[in-house]
Every structure is written in structure tokens, then in C-alpha cells.
Design a protein around this motif. Structure first.
Motif, PDB file in Angstrom:
ATOM      1  N   GLY A  21       0.770  -1.229   0.000  1.00 36.68           N
ATOM      2  CA  GLY A  21       0.000   0.000   0.000  1.00 36.68           C
ATOM      3  C   GLY A  21       0.799   1.276   0.000  1.00 36.68           C
ATOM      4  O   GLY A  21       0.346   2.273   0.547  1.00 36.68           O
ATOM      5  N   VAL A  22       2.000   1.283  -0.583  1.00 36.57           N
ATOM      6  CA  VAL A  22       2.785   2.507  -0.655  1.00 36.57           C
ATOM      7  C   VAL A  22       3.194   2.746  -2.105  1.00 36.57           C
ATOM      8  O   VAL A  22       3.614   1.836  -2.798  1.00 36.57           O
ATOM      9  N   SER A  23       3.013   3.974  -2.547  1.00 38.46           N
ATOM     10  CA  SER A  23       3.437   4.345  -3.893  1.00 38.46           C
ATOM     11  C   SER A  23       4.852   4.879  -3.831  1.00 38.46           C
ATOM     12  O   SER A  23       5.186   5.705  -2.985  1.00 38.46           O
ATOM     13  N   LEU A  24       5.698   4.406  -4.720  1.00 42.71           N
ATOM     14  CA  LEU A  24       7.095   4.828  -4.742  1.00 42.71           C
ATOM     15  C   LEU A  24       7.394   5.722  -5.934  1.00 42.71           C
ATOM     16  O   LEU A  24       8.547   5.879  -6.344  1.00 42.71           O
ATOM     17  N   ARG A  25       6.339   6.317  -6.484  1.00 45.89           N
ATOM     18  CA  ARG A  25       6.494   7.278  -7.581  1.00 45.89           C
ATOM     19  C   ARG A  25       5.728   8.548  -7.221  1.00 45.89           C
ATOM     20  O   ARG A  25       4.916   8.557  -6.313  1.00 45.89           O
ATOM     21  N   GLY A  26       5.985   9.616  -7.964  1.00 47.57           N
ATOM     22  CA  GLY A  26       5.230  10.849  -7.764  1.00 47.57           C
ATOM     23  C   GLY A  26       5.887  11.782  -6.776  1.00 47.57           C
ATOM     24  O   GLY A  26       7.111  11.872  -6.683  1.00 47.57           O
ATOM     25  N   THR A  27       5.056  12.483  -6.002  1.00 38.72           N
ATOM     26  CA  THR A  27       5.554  13.462  -5.045  1.00 38.72           C
ATOM     27  C   THR A  27       6.198  12.758  -3.860  1.00 38.72           C
ATOM     28  O   THR A  27       5.602  11.872  -3.266  1.00 38.72           O
ATOM     29  N   PRO A  28       7.428  13.135  -3.493  1.00 35.19           N
ATOM     30  CA  PRO A  28       8.114  12.480  -2.365  1.00 35.19           C
ATOM     31  C   PRO A  28       7.332  12.644  -1.067  1.00 35.19           C
ATOM     32  O   PRO A  28       6.657  13.657  -0.855  1.00 35.19           O
ATOM     33  N   PRO A  29       7.389  11.666  -0.177  1.00 38.22           N
ATOM     34  CA  PRO A  29       6.703  11.779   1.124  1.00 38.22           C
ATOM     35  C   PRO A  29       7.196  12.968   1.945  1.00 38.22           C
ATOM     36  O   PRO A  29       6.470  13.485   2.788  1.00 38.22           O
TER      37      PRO A  29
END
Length: 345
Positions: A21-29
Motif C-alpha cells: 500500500g505505498v506508492s514509490l512514484r510521484g511526489t516524495p513523502p
């Protein structure tokens, strides 16, 4: 020794990284060092972990470098939170799962390698500060990036001209000035976005810009007339202080890199560039090197303009390298023909 609360769930089943359940693309955390520390605090990190992380970030030589490390480290922390892993007790298998998840996203090897290196660097410091027992990334095989090829999608000179012409006619003066500056200086996006008014000037009859590059050093680049006209039009009528950013947002802060990334793809799509969805700010830097090497500009000159320490890095951008029509044998033939002509008299 300061430890984050142990939150590893009971391992009753094998869970694939893609199911966590974690996205590793896009806006950084986390997009800033402060945000990274807040992410750690929210995860329950104690004062020793926060202090060590603050010191690790502070060791970076420039604001750009500190921000980049914070962004890359934040992806690992987000992965740990989704997997229920206490980062200070992470094992090699957790690090391997993270690498597997990064690979599954389709991210470029260089991006994956950079994120893994940032996480490993953080752990090296935590171990040294006695707030972690081990570095779970130690000994990991990281993605190898070919020294002979660049995965970045570039633009032909005609496509680049189309992009700039469209921006001049249909976009804001800031957008046109930014794209023109990137296309004609080979500046890295972070360096160009960090350019301030005091960084603009004159030197030996040239208009120049001082860009902050790796190591917190200043690199002076020439602003050609095309870029000068675009920047002057963008800044016309503004009362600027020395530390004001040239490519500022309405709040006075510099445009961030994700926004620049989205801007380039949006303008390229509107301009009719076929592979607009594969472009990035680095594409303009890539196009600069490729076009000049194709025109026969000496490798050393392009290397200096790009700020590469190793000429092999510059060679990655030479798409015609090894092509038969570029063989130096033809030049040798010309020299031999001249010499033989002279020898016959």
C-alpha cells in the motif's frame, strides 16, 4: 541506544512489496529536510534519532544536496511505515524488499540507485551515532548504470525549437525564460531554479549567471542573447532584491522540481512533441550535449559546459558515437592525401 518503537507485525504470511500500500512514484513523502524530520517524528522517532538525522542532513554541502537527500531517504521511511517495519531495526530482507518494490515501479536504474544510496548513507550515520545496530543496505547489489548510455529521452534541435517557439507565444514569460535558460546553459534543474537576482551579471563582455552546483560551488555560465531576452522580459518592471529568485512563484519561493517536471511535459504536449510524456527537465540538458556533440563540438568543451568531472559521463550523451561516418579515419585520409601530394613534388 535510541530505538523507534517496534511495530513489526506477526509474520504469519509472506507479503509481496506491491501489496504493502505505498506508492514509490510521484511526489516524495517529504520534500525538505524539515519535512523528513517531521516524518520521522510522526513515526515515533526519539530525540536521539532525530538529532542524528539532523546532523546527517547538515553534513550535505549545499541546500540543493540536503533537499535531494531528504527526498530520497523519505521514500524508504514511507516504505517502512507501510510495511510495519521499525527503520532502526530493519533487516537486510527488508532492504531487499524495498529494492524489489523500487524495481517493480519501472523507475530508472539511476533513480533507484540514488534512493538506495541515500538510505544506506543514513544508516551509516545512524550506526556511527549509536542509534542503529546495523545498516541493512550494506553489501546490497545496487542497479548498475551503463557509463556508455543515457536513458534520458532528449529532443532534436527542431523539436527543441518547436518547444521554445510555442512557449514564447503561448506561455508565461517565466515559463519561456526557464525553458530557454535550461536549453542554452545545460544547467541542472535544481541549480537553475535556485538562481537569484544577484547571480545575474556581466563578465568579459558576456551576460552570465552564477549557478550553484554540486559541492555548494558556483559555476559561471554564459547567457546567450536568446536567454538574455527571455529573462529580461520576465523580470521587466519588477523591483528585485539580491536574494530574490529569478524563477519564483507568487509566494516568492523558487519553483520546485516536481512543478518544473510537470510544466515541461505539459508544454511539450501542447507543442505537439510526440514523446512528451517521457520528457523531464534533464531532457533539455541531455539535448544540449547531444546536439553539440553531433555538430562536432570538441568533447572537452561540452564536458566543461556540462560540469562533468569524467569525460566518460559526457560521452553517454553522444548518440553518434561509434558511427562509421564519424570515423577519424576520414580525417586521417585527408591529412595523408595532402602529405602525399607534397611528397610528389
Amino acid at each position: 541506544m535510541e530505538m523507534l518503537p517496534a511495530v513489526r507485525p506477526a509474520e504469519t504470511a509472506v507479503e509481496r512489496p506491491s501489496e504493502r500500500g505505498v506508492s514509490l512514484r510521484g511526489t516524495p513523502p517529504a520534500s525538505t529536510p524539515t519535512a523528513l524530520l517531521e516524518l520521522l517524528a510522526d513515526a515515533g522517532a526519539g530525540p536521539d534519532v532525530l538529532k542524528a538525522t539532523r546532523s546527517w542532513i547538515a553534513k550535505r554541502p549545499s541546500e540543493h544536496s540536503r533537499t535531494a537527500y531528504a527526498k530520497d531517504a523519505a521514500w524508504w521511511l514511507a516504505f517502512c511505515a507501510a510495511a510495519g517495519v521499525d527503520p532502526t531495526r530493519a533487516r537486510s530482507t527488508d532492504a531487499d524488499d524495498y529494492e524489489t518494490a523500487l524495481r517493480a515501479t519501472g523507475l530508472a536504474k539511476a533513480t533507484r540507485g540514488r534512493r538506495l544510496a541515500a538510505a544506506s548513507s543514513w544508516y551509516t550515520y545512524l550506526v556511527r551515532a549509536d542509534v542503529a545496530d546495523r545498516n541493512p543496505f550494506e553489501g546490497m547489489e545496487r542497479p548498475s548504470v551503463s557509463a556508455d548510455d543515457s536513458p534520458t529521452r532528449g529532443l532534436t534541435p527542431k523539436q527543441l525549437a518547436t518547444l521554445l517557439a510555442y512557449a514564447r507565444e503561448h506561455e508565461s514569460t517565466r515559463t519561456y525564460a526557464l525553458l530557454t535558460t535550461l536549453a542554452t546553459t545545460a544547467g541542472r534543474i535544481g541549480s537553475v531554479l535556485a538562481l537569484t537576482y544577484k547571480g545575474l551579471g556581466h563578465d568579459q563582455g558576456h551576460r552570465v549567471a552564477d549557478l550553484v552546483v554540486k559541492g555548494d560551488k558556483a559555476k559561471r555560465v554564459v547567457l546567450v542573447p536568446l536567454a538574455v531576452e527571455a529573462i529580461d522580459a520576465h523580470l521587466d518592471g519588477r523591483q528585485l532584491r539580491p536574494d530574490d529568485y529569478v524563477f519564483a512563484t507568487r509566494t516568492g519561493r523558487p519553483m520546485d522540481e516536481p512543478a518544473a517536471f510537470r510544466l515541461i511535459r505539459r508544454v511539450a504536449k501542447a507543442a505537439g512533441i510526440p514523446h512528451h510524456d517521457a520528457l523531464s527537465p534533464h531532457s533539455l540538458r541531455h539535448s544540449y550535449a547531444t546536439a553539440l556533440l553531433d555538430k562536432g563540438v570538441p568533447l572537452a568543451d561540452v564536458q566543461d559546459a556540462m560540469g562533468h568531472a569524467d569525460p566518460r559521463t559526457t560521452r553517454r550523451y553522444d548518440r553518434a558515437a561509434g558511427k562509421l561516418h564519424r570515423s577519424p579515419s576520414y580525417r586521417m585520409q585527408e591529412e595523408l592525401a595532402k602529405a602525399m601530394e607534397t611528397a610528389g613534388h
